[in-house]
Design a protein around this motif. Sequence first.
Motif, mmCIF file in Angstrom:
data_model
loop_
_atom_site.group_PDB
_atom_site.id
_atom_site.type_symbol
_atom_site.label_atom_id
_atom_site.label_comp_id
_atom_site.label_asym_id
_atom_site.label_seq_id
_atom_site.Cartn_x
_atom_site.Cartn_y
_atom_site.Cartn_z
ATOM 1 N N ASP A 581 0.929 -1.282 -0.128
ATOM 2 C CA ASP A 581 -0.035 0.018 0.020
ATOM 3 C C ASP A 581 1.041 1.279 -0.063
ATOM 4 O O ASP A 581 0.615 2.328 -0.550
ATOM 5 C CB ASP A 581 -0.842 -0.015 1.371
ATOM 6 C CG ASP A 581 -1.825 1.134 1.362
ATOM 7 O OD1 ASP A 581 -2.917 1.224 0.482
ATOM 8 O OD2 ASP A 581 -1.593 2.184 2.195
ATOM 9 N N SER A 582 1.838 1.254 0.889
ATOM 10 C CA SER A 582 2.916 2.410 0.884
ATOM 11 C C SER A 582 3.555 2.846 -0.480
ATOM 12 O O SER A 582 3.955 3.729 -0.658
ATOM 13 C CB SER A 582 3.848 2.310 2.082
ATOM 14 O OG SER A 582 4.795 1.247 1.836
ATOM 15 N N ARG A 583 3.582 1.730 -1.327
ATOM 16 C CA ARG A 583 4.472 1.710 -2.595
ATOM 17 C C ARG A 583 3.410 2.046 -3.771
ATOM 18 O O ARG A 583 3.729 1.963 -4.954
ATOM 19 C CB ARG A 583 5.253 0.530 -2.843
ATOM 20 C CG ARG A 583 6.433 0.508 -1.924
ATOM 21 C CD ARG A 583 7.011 -0.862 -2.098
ATOM 22 N NE ARG A 583 8.236 -0.716 -1.351
ATOM 23 C CZ ARG A 583 8.487 -0.695 0.190
ATOM 24 N NH1 ARG A 583 7.462 -0.527 0.994
ATOM 25 N NH2 ARG A 583 9.874 -0.789 0.526
ATOM 26 N N ALA A 639 -7.712 -5.233 1.185
ATOM 27 C CA ALA A 639 -7.819 -3.586 1.101
ATOM 28 C C ALA A 639 -8.137 -3.069 -0.049
ATOM 29 O O ALA A 639 -7.881 -3.749 -0.981
ATOM 30 C CB ALA A 639 -6.518 -2.942 1.777
ATOM 31 N N GLY A 640 -8.907 -1.822 0.001
ATOM 32 C CA GLY A 640 -9.178 -1.100 -1.397
ATOM 33 C C GLY A 640 -10.199 -1.920 -2.178
ATOM 34 O O GLY A 640 -11.230 -2.337 -1.371
ATOM 35 N N ALA A 641 -10.448 -1.753 -3.506
ATOM 36 C CA ALA A 641 -11.433 -2.122 -4.255
ATOM 37 C C ALA A 641 -11.389 -3.728 -4.513
ATOM 38 O O ALA A 641 -10.204 -4.190 -4.659
ATOM 39 C CB ALA A 641 -11.412 -1.706 -5.642
ATOM 40 N N HIS A 710 -10.045 -4.513 13.533
ATOM 41 C CA HIS A 710 -10.350 -3.577 14.405
ATOM 42 C C HIS A 710 -9.495 -2.383 14.211
ATOM 43 O O HIS A 710 -8.364 -2.279 13.624
ATOM 44 C CB HIS A 710 -9.821 -4.045 15.979
ATOM 45 C CG HIS A 710 -10.445 -3.278 17.068
ATOM 46 N ND1 HIS A 710 -10.056 -1.925 17.187
ATOM 47 C CD2 HIS A 710 -11.261 -3.531 18.033
ATOM 48 C CE1 HIS A 710 -10.618 -1.419 18.308
ATOM 49 N NE2 HIS A 710 -11.572 -2.622 18.743
ATOM 50 N N PRO A 711 -10.248 -1.040 14.317
ATOM 51 C CA PRO A 711 -9.648 0.169 14.015
ATOM 52 C C PRO A 711 -8.284 0.263 14.527
ATOM 53 O O PRO A 711 -7.322 0.920 13.996
ATOM 54 C CB PRO A 711 -10.633 1.071 14.545
ATOM 55 C CG PRO A 711 -12.004 0.791 14.253
ATOM 56 C CD PRO A 711 -11.680 -0.794 14.679
ATOM 57 N N ARG A 712 -8.095 -0.212 15.885
ATOM 58 C CA ARG A 712 -6.769 -0.038 16.663
ATOM 59 C C ARG A 712 -5.391 -0.814 15.964
ATOM 60 O O ARG A 712 -4.478 -0.390 16.024
ATOM 61 C CB ARG A 712 -7.105 -0.311 17.850
ATOM 62 C CG ARG A 712 -7.862 0.733 18.890
ATOM 63 C CD ARG A 712 -7.448 0.461 20.229
ATOM 64 N NE ARG A 712 -8.058 -0.665 20.759
ATOM 65 C CZ ARG A 712 -9.200 -0.801 21.169
ATOM 66 N NH1 ARG A 712 -9.934 0.213 21.587
ATOM 67 N NH2 ARG A 712 -9.651 -1.848 21.552
ATOM 68 N N VAL A 713 -6.036 -1.883 15.508
ATOM 69 C CA VAL A 713 -5.154 -2.733 14.714
ATOM 70 C C VAL A 713 -4.607 -2.060 13.340
ATOM 71 O O VAL A 713 -3.597 -1.962 13.160
ATOM 72 C CB VAL A 713 -5.730 -4.363 14.518
ATOM 73 C CG1 VAL A 713 -4.744 -5.067 13.543
ATOM 74 C CG2 VAL A 713 -5.974 -4.738 15.783
ATOM 75 N N VAL A 714 -5.722 -1.505 12.738
ATOM 76 C CA VAL A 714 -5.375 -0.925 11.461
ATOM 77 C C VAL A 714 -4.376 0.305 11.680
ATOM 78 O O VAL A 714 -3.388 0.474 10.943
ATOM 79 C CB VAL A 714 -6.757 -0.277 10.702
ATOM 80 C CG1 VAL A 714 -6.522 0.591 9.785
ATOM 81 C CG2 VAL A 714 -7.807 -1.507 10.289
ATOM 82 N N LEU A 719 -2.455 0.544 8.158
ATOM 83 C CA LEU A 719 -3.005 -0.132 7.126
ATOM 84 C C LEU A 719 -4.114 0.719 6.627
ATOM 85 O O LEU A 719 -4.479 1.617 7.278
ATOM 86 C CB LEU A 719 -3.662 -1.480 7.398
ATOM 87 C CG LEU A 719 -2.861 -2.445 8.217
ATOM 88 C CD1 LEU A 719 -3.612 -3.831 8.635
ATOM 89 C CD2 LEU A 719 -1.842 -2.959 6.939
ATOM 90 N N PRO A 720 -4.671 0.455 5.246
ATOM 91 C CA PRO A 720 -5.816 1.429 4.773
ATOM 92 C C PRO A 720 -7.155 1.026 5.551
ATOM 93 O O PRO A 720 -7.172 0.034 6.387
ATOM 94 C CB PRO A 720 -5.863 0.706 3.445
ATOM 95 C CG PRO A 720 -4.557 0.115 3.096
ATOM 96 C CD PRO A 720 -4.151 -0.453 4.428
#
Length: 842
Positions: A581-583, A639-641, A710-714, A719-720
Motif C-alpha cells: 500500500d505504501s508503494r 484492502a481497497g477495491a 479492529h480500527p486500533r489494529v489498522v 493499514l488502509p
Amino acid sequence: MRVPLSWLREYVDLPATETGRDVQAKLISAGLEVEAVERLGAGLSGPLVVGKVLTIEELTEFKKPIRFCTVDVGQANGTGEPQEIICGARNFAVGDKVVVALPGAVLPGDFRIAERKTYGRVSRGMICSGDELGMGSDGTHGIIVLPPEHEVGIDATVLLELFDEVLDIAVTPDRGYCLSMRGVAREAATAYGLPLRDPALLDVPAPNSYGYPVQVSDPVGCDRFTARTVVGLAPEARSPIWLQRRLQKAGMRPISLAVDVTNYVMLELGQPLHAYDRNRLDGPIGVRRAEAGEKITTLDGTVRVLDAADLVITDNRGPIGIAGVMGGAHTEIADPETDAETGFVTGTSEVVIEAAHFDPISIARTARRHKLSSEASKRFERGVDPQAAAAAAQRTVDLLVLLAGGTAEAGVTEVAAPSAPRTIAMPANHPDKVAGVDYGRETVVRRLQEVGCDVYGQDELVVTVPSWRPDLSEPNDLAEEVIRLEGYENLPSTLPKPPAGRGLTERQRTHRRVGRALAGAGYVEALNYPFIGEQALDQLGLDADDARRRVVTLVNPLSDEEPALRTTLLPGLLGALRRNDSRGSHDLALFETGLVFRPEGEQGVAVRLPVDRRPTDEEIAGVNAVLPRQPRRAAVVLAGAREQAGWWGKGRPSDWADAVEAGRTVAAEAGVELIISADQHAPWHPGRCAAFHVEVNGEKVLVGHAGELHPRVVKAYGLPARSCAMEIDLDLLEQANEGPLRAPRISAFPVATQDVALVVATEVPAAEVEAALREGAGELLESIRLFDVYTGDQLGEGAKSLAYALKFRATDRTLTVDEASAARDAAVALASERTGAVLRGA
C-alpha cells in the motif's frame, strides 16, 4: 574477494591470451561464484607521464585559489621544455613528482585533455589525482605525489598499474580459503591444469625460546599463536606503489607500511595478522576469555564492553585486542611525525607480528555480538589454514625488512595445541554413486590430489584432508569436490523413478487445492518469514493470556526484533499489505498458506541427534516430544477495491463479507461446509467478526475467524481503513472431511427454482436461517443462496428481510411444481419454528 588478474598471474602461468572473462568462465565451471569482471583503465589513454614540479605561482585574483605551475616532463612532450599547467589542488610543492596528463590524453569518463586558455593563462595538461585516474581513494583525496626516485617522463600508466582486470568473487561460507590469492590461484591452477607456485612455501625458522613471550590460557579458542619481532624500522618508510596499488585493486585503503604489509599478506595467504608497536606493549601477550564488563577501545575509536564469551588478546594492563576481530587502540602502529626543529621523523620502529588461529565459532559469535565485522573476522569464521600462520608471519617479516630497512630478531615464538591430520574413509566409487556417473578410481584420486588431499588405498580410500579445507569432513564433501572439478555441466539429466503407488499425501493435495482456489478467486500469494516479535503481537491487540502470545523463541535468531516463531499468519501478511500500500498498490488481496507454531505444556530443549548412525526410536521420540504443535493454516488480507469500476459498471470496496467468502472457498476445497456465527476475537472488529466452526465426530470445532480488522489494529499497522482478514486451520478442516473428495453428481433433469423472503429479528444470524432451510427442504434441495438483505421502514425497527434462492432437482425424474413447492414450504416451516421467521408479505 576482489582478485586482480595481474596478481593472480604471479602464482599461475595463465595463457597470455586469457582475459578476465575467460578466467571467470573457468572459475565458475569449477564452482566459484564470480559475479563480475571489472576492467581497470577502461577509457584511459595516454600520454600520461611522471613530471617534476619546477615552479608554482599563486594566482590570487580569482574567487578560489589557483596555481600556475611549470612541470618538467622530460622528452614526453617532444620539446623537453617545462609544461605549463593550471591546477587548483594544494597538496603538492615545488620538487614533488606528480602524474601529468598531456594534451591528447583521455581520462576515465571520456574526459579529454587539451591545451586551453583558462584563468588568463594557457594550461597544457593536467596534474592528476587518484580519483581522476580511476584508482579509487587512497585516503588523501588530492594530487598523487610520487616517491622522488621515479624518473621524469616515464609512462605513469605502467608505474601505477592502471590497466588491469579484477575478478569480483562472492565466496560462499564453505570456501573460506578462497578469501585469499593463494586459494583462488589454487582453483585457477586446477581449472587450467597448470602448476601452482604456492606463496606459503617459505623457509621458516624453527620455534625457539628467544621470541616475544606469549601465554595462551584458552587452547580451545586459540590453538596456534606465532609471534615474530622486527626492529630498526624506518618510521618514514612508505608503502611502495606496487603494494598500494594491489591493496586498492583488492578493495582496501593503504594506511601505513606496517599495516599495509599485514593486509597484503592476509590477502595473499588468507591468514589475518596484527602488528603491535612493541614499545606500547606491557609484558607478555596473552590469550584468554574476557571478564564480563571489561572494556576496550578498538582501532575504530569505539569503547566496547566485552562479554565473558569473547576471546581477547591481553598484556599486563588488560585487553589490547578482540581476538580475530579488531585490535586495540593502545598498541596500534603510530603514524610517523616530523620534528619541526630537527627534521627527524619519529614513529613505530619496533613491531611484534601476531599470526594466530582462532576458533571459527567463537570469532563469528563475537563479531555478531559487537556488530563488528572485519576482514579478519570474515576469514576466521569461515576457516583459516592453521598451518599457514608461521609462513604468514615469515612473509610479513621479509616484507618489513625489505621495505622498511628493519632487522628480524632471531626469536620465534610458537604456541600450538597438539593436533593430528584429519582423515576420511570413502569407497572409491562413492562419487560415482552420488553423481550417477562412472568416474573411475583414477579420476577420483587425481581430483582429490588436485584439491590438496593425500589419498591411499584401492577400493576403500583413506583421504587426508588439507589443513586449508575445514569444510571437508565426510565422504559426500569429497564426492562434491570430484563432481565440481569434473564439471557440473557434464552431469546427465535423468528423471527419478519413484516407486509405484506413492505421491502426494491428502494433506499436501488439500494445501495445493486451497492455494489454487484462492489464486483463482483473485488473491496473490505472499510468502513471509515465519518470525515475529512481541511488537507484532501487541499491534494485533492480543490479551495478555491469549494463547497466541505463547511463542517458541529461537536460540540464535536472525533478528533480535523477531526472535520467535509465528503463532499466526496475520503479522506477516499485514506487513506485506502495508508495504504494498505504501508503494502505491492500494487494491490488494493477498493470501498465504503455511505452518504456525503453537507450543503446549512445558517445552523442553531438543537434544542434538547423532550423525554417525541412525538415531534410535527413543532419541527421535525425545526430539518430537519437545517440538511445538505445527498446524497448517491459510490466511487472507484485503484492502481497497474488490471489484474495479469501469465502463462495465460501478466497482465496490472489499469488506468483511469477502473475507468470510474466502473462508468458504478454502473450506469447499477441503470438502467441508462451514458453520458461521458472529463472534468477538482479536484482531477483528467486535461487531464485524465471524467465527468458523465445523463438525468433527459430532462436535462443533472452531477452525478460524474472518471479518473487518479492529480500527486500533489498522492504525497500529498503518493499514488502509477497513482492511479485512481471514485465518483458518487447514488441518482441522481435513479432520472434518469424512473421506476423499468426490466428484459432484450431475443430473440430466431440469432444476426447479423457488425464492423465499423471510423476515426475522435483526440479531438472528443468517447462517441459522440457512441451516434451518437446508434441513427442512430435504434431499431434493440442490443449493441455497442468500441474494438479498433488506432493512427499512417497511419492516419496522429490529427486523430484517433475508431473500434466498432455493434450487431443487431430482436425480431420477423431473420435479413437479407441487413437489418443489412442498419442499419449499417444509423448509420455511422449519425456519419459522427455529428462528421465528415469517414469510415477507404473508
